[in-house]
Motif scaffolding. Sequence first.
Motif, mmCIF file in Angstrom:
data_model
loop_
_atom_site.group_PDB
_atom_site.id
_atom_site.type_symbol
_atom_site.label_atom_id
_atom_site.label_comp_id
_atom_site.label_asym_id
_atom_site.label_seq_id
_atom_site.Cartn_x
_atom_site.Cartn_y
_atom_site.Cartn_z
ATOM 1 N N LEU A 59 -0.043 0.299 8.322
ATOM 2 C CA LEU A 59 0.410 0.292 7.325
ATOM 3 C C LEU A 59 -0.652 1.517 6.435
ATOM 4 O O LEU A 59 -0.969 1.024 5.503
ATOM 5 C CB LEU A 59 -0.523 -1.496 7.218
ATOM 6 N N LEU A 60 0.070 2.203 6.946
ATOM 7 C CA LEU A 60 -1.443 3.028 6.259
ATOM 8 C C LEU A 60 -0.310 3.942 4.949
ATOM 9 O O LEU A 60 0.928 4.084 5.108
ATOM 10 C CB LEU A 60 -0.920 4.653 6.688
ATOM 11 N N GLU A 61 -0.893 4.265 4.258
ATOM 12 C CA GLU A 61 0.064 5.241 2.492
ATOM 13 C C GLU A 61 -0.543 5.836 2.238
ATOM 14 O O GLU A 61 -2.553 5.805 1.696
ATOM 15 C CB GLU A 61 0.143 4.002 1.791
ATOM 16 N N ASP A 62 -0.086 6.536 1.213
ATOM 17 C CA ASP A 62 -0.635 7.042 -0.028
ATOM 18 C C ASP A 62 -2.202 7.192 -0.598
ATOM 19 O O ASP A 62 -2.671 7.449 -1.328
ATOM 20 C CB ASP A 62 0.093 8.197 -0.769
ATOM 21 N N CYS A 63 -2.230 5.456 -1.137
ATOM 22 C CA CYS A 63 -3.206 5.387 -1.961
ATOM 23 C C CYS A 63 -4.358 5.161 -1.301
ATOM 24 O O CYS A 63 -5.745 4.477 -2.255
ATOM 25 C CB CYS A 63 -2.338 4.345 -2.958
ATOM 26 N N GLN A 64 -4.243 4.439 0.108
ATOM 27 C CA GLN A 64 -5.128 5.135 0.672
ATOM 28 C C GLN A 64 -6.005 5.941 1.030
ATOM 29 O O GLN A 64 -5.015 6.876 1.197
ATOM 30 C CB GLN A 64 -5.693 3.904 2.121
ATOM 31 N N ARG A 65 -7.262 6.286 1.795
ATOM 32 C CA ARG A 65 -7.705 7.536 2.874
ATOM 33 C C ARG A 65 -6.264 8.625 3.104
ATOM 34 O O ARG A 65 -5.643 8.288 3.741
ATOM 35 C CB ARG A 65 -8.594 7.226 3.642
ATOM 36 N N SER A 66 -6.556 9.308 2.548
ATOM 37 C CA SER A 66 -5.331 10.446 2.971
ATOM 38 C C SER A 66 -5.260 10.960 4.168
ATOM 39 O O SER A 66 -6.780 10.512 5.016
ATOM 40 C CB SER A 66 -4.743 11.206 1.657
ATOM 41 N N PRO A 67 -4.557 11.724 5.140
ATOM 42 C CA PRO A 67 -4.934 12.439 5.974
ATOM 43 C C PRO A 67 -5.336 13.716 5.965
ATOM 44 O O PRO A 67 -5.324 14.494 6.764
ATOM 45 C CB PRO A 67 -2.955 12.794 6.678
ATOM 46 N N ALA A 68 -6.037 13.961 4.995
ATOM 47 C CA ALA A 68 -6.918 14.937 4.372
ATOM 48 C C ALA A 68 -8.266 15.347 5.373
ATOM 49 O O ALA A 68 -8.260 17.166 5.688
ATOM 50 C CB ALA A 68 -7.197 15.087 2.673
ATOM 51 N N LEU A 69 -8.963 14.269 6.422
ATOM 52 C CA LEU A 69 -10.355 14.828 7.145
ATOM 53 C C LEU A 69 -9.415 15.080 8.231
ATOM 54 O O LEU A 69 -10.208 15.442 9.439
ATOM 55 C CB LEU A 69 -10.781 13.190 7.104
ATOM 56 N N LEU A 70 -8.083 15.110 9.184
ATOM 57 C CA LEU A 70 -7.679 15.277 10.205
ATOM 58 C C LEU A 70 -7.419 17.011 9.920
ATOM 59 O O LEU A 70 -7.101 17.282 11.315
ATOM 60 C CB LEU A 70 -6.019 14.578 9.987
ATOM 61 N N GLY A 71 -7.739 17.950 8.747
ATOM 62 C CA GLY A 71 -7.512 19.487 9.314
ATOM 63 C C GLY A 71 -8.663 20.284 9.742
ATOM 64 O O GLY A 71 -9.191 20.862 10.129
ATOM 65 N N GLU A 72 -9.727 19.026 10.035
ATOM 66 C CA GLU A 72 -10.751 19.531 11.194
ATOM 67 C C GLU A 72 -10.121 19.223 12.161
ATOM 68 O O GLU A 72 -11.263 19.430 13.699
ATOM 69 C CB GLU A 72 -11.963 18.152 10.721
ATOM 70 N N LEU A 73 -9.678 19.043 12.947
ATOM 71 C CA LEU A 73 -8.713 18.964 14.293
ATOM 72 C C LEU A 73 -8.640 20.154 14.827
ATOM 73 O O LEU A 73 -7.077 20.361 14.279
ATOM 74 C CB LEU A 73 -7.497 17.779 14.468
ATOM 75 N N GLU A 74 -8.570 20.881 14.936
ATOM 76 C CA GLU A 74 -8.119 22.253 14.949
ATOM 77 C C GLU A 74 -7.609 22.692 16.009
ATOM 78 O O GLU A 74 -6.333 23.579 16.030
ATOM 79 C CB GLU A 74 -9.580 23.479 15.460
ATOM 80 N N LYS A 75 -7.798 21.974 17.122
ATOM 81 C CA LYS A 75 -6.612 22.149 18.277
ATOM 82 C C LYS A 75 -5.271 20.937 18.616
ATOM 83 O O LYS A 75 -4.423 20.978 19.479
ATOM 84 C CB LYS A 75 -7.212 21.769 19.593
ATOM 85 N N LEU A 76 -4.560 20.192 17.740
ATOM 86 C CA LEU A 76 -4.090 19.559 17.402
ATOM 87 C C LEU A 76 -2.825 19.617 17.131
ATOM 88 O O LEU A 76 -2.584 21.256 16.242
ATOM 89 C CB LEU A 76 -3.957 18.655 15.826
ATOM 90 N N SER A 77 -2.209 19.559 17.848
ATOM 91 C CA SER A 77 -0.470 19.806 17.857
ATOM 92 C C SER A 77 0.691 18.887 17.385
ATOM 93 O O SER A 77 1.532 19.200 16.577
ATOM 94 C CB SER A 77 0.747 21.294 19.159
ATOM 95 N N THR A 78 0.248 17.841 17.701
ATOM 96 C CA THR A 78 1.896 16.584 17.880
ATOM 97 C C THR A 78 0.825 16.083 16.756
ATOM 98 O O THR A 78 0.035 15.315 16.915
ATOM 99 C CB THR A 78 2.213 15.963 18.594
ATOM 100 N N LEU A 79 1.595 15.851 15.255
ATOM 101 C CA LEU A 79 1.120 14.606 14.912
ATOM 102 C C LEU A 79 1.978 13.052 14.522
ATOM 103 O O LEU A 79 3.165 13.190 14.154
ATOM 104 C CB LEU A 79 0.674 14.874 13.376
#
Length: 199
Positions: A59-79
């Motif tokens: 139930l994720l949406e823009d008005c909740q916490r955005s995906p901003a902190l995912l930037g700390e995942l420096e090896k992430l290739s698939t979202l």
Amino acid sequence: METGGPPAAPGQPGQPGQPGPVLGLRSLSFAYQGLLEIPYEVILAQRDTLEVLDLSYNLLEDCQRSPALLGELEKLSTLILDCNSYSSHVKFPYMPSVTTVWINKNKIGNLPIFVEEIRSKFPNIKILSMMNNESAPSYFNGGSLDQYIDYRQYVISQIPSLKILDDTEVLEKERAQAKKTYRMQRTREGSKKRKELQN
């Protein structure tokens, strides 16, 4: 006794007295968890190894916490964000490691805004799937063939690194046509603006 419902996502802490999250995971799935926000505490514990993150069917949406902190995942290739409520205005962090984004069946209505966000935040993206969104017309949501072709050409022209859009490979002839079509459109728009300024 076991209860119904989906199992807890890998890496989530267990019941009291049980071991905490396992570290060093390359893949995490939180699909079908009914999440209202991204469980950053568990996810960021895997920041050194995580390559695939599945947050679909929540139930994720823009008005909740955005995906901003995912930037700390420096090896992430698939979202994977399928079947949530993200709109065109979702804000992603800059993630050059990400090559695959699935965001099918969300609430993306403004294609130019969303495509610009994807292009600028995922500079090495190769696979983008956004089927069954309002801004991705196809037979899934009542779009015509002409609308579908125009949608593909626009996205391909704006994100030159794409190898696959939705479930279809980007062919070189399609890439050339997309570039030609949208270069011509930009030229026409520029000429129109110049005429307006002269009048």
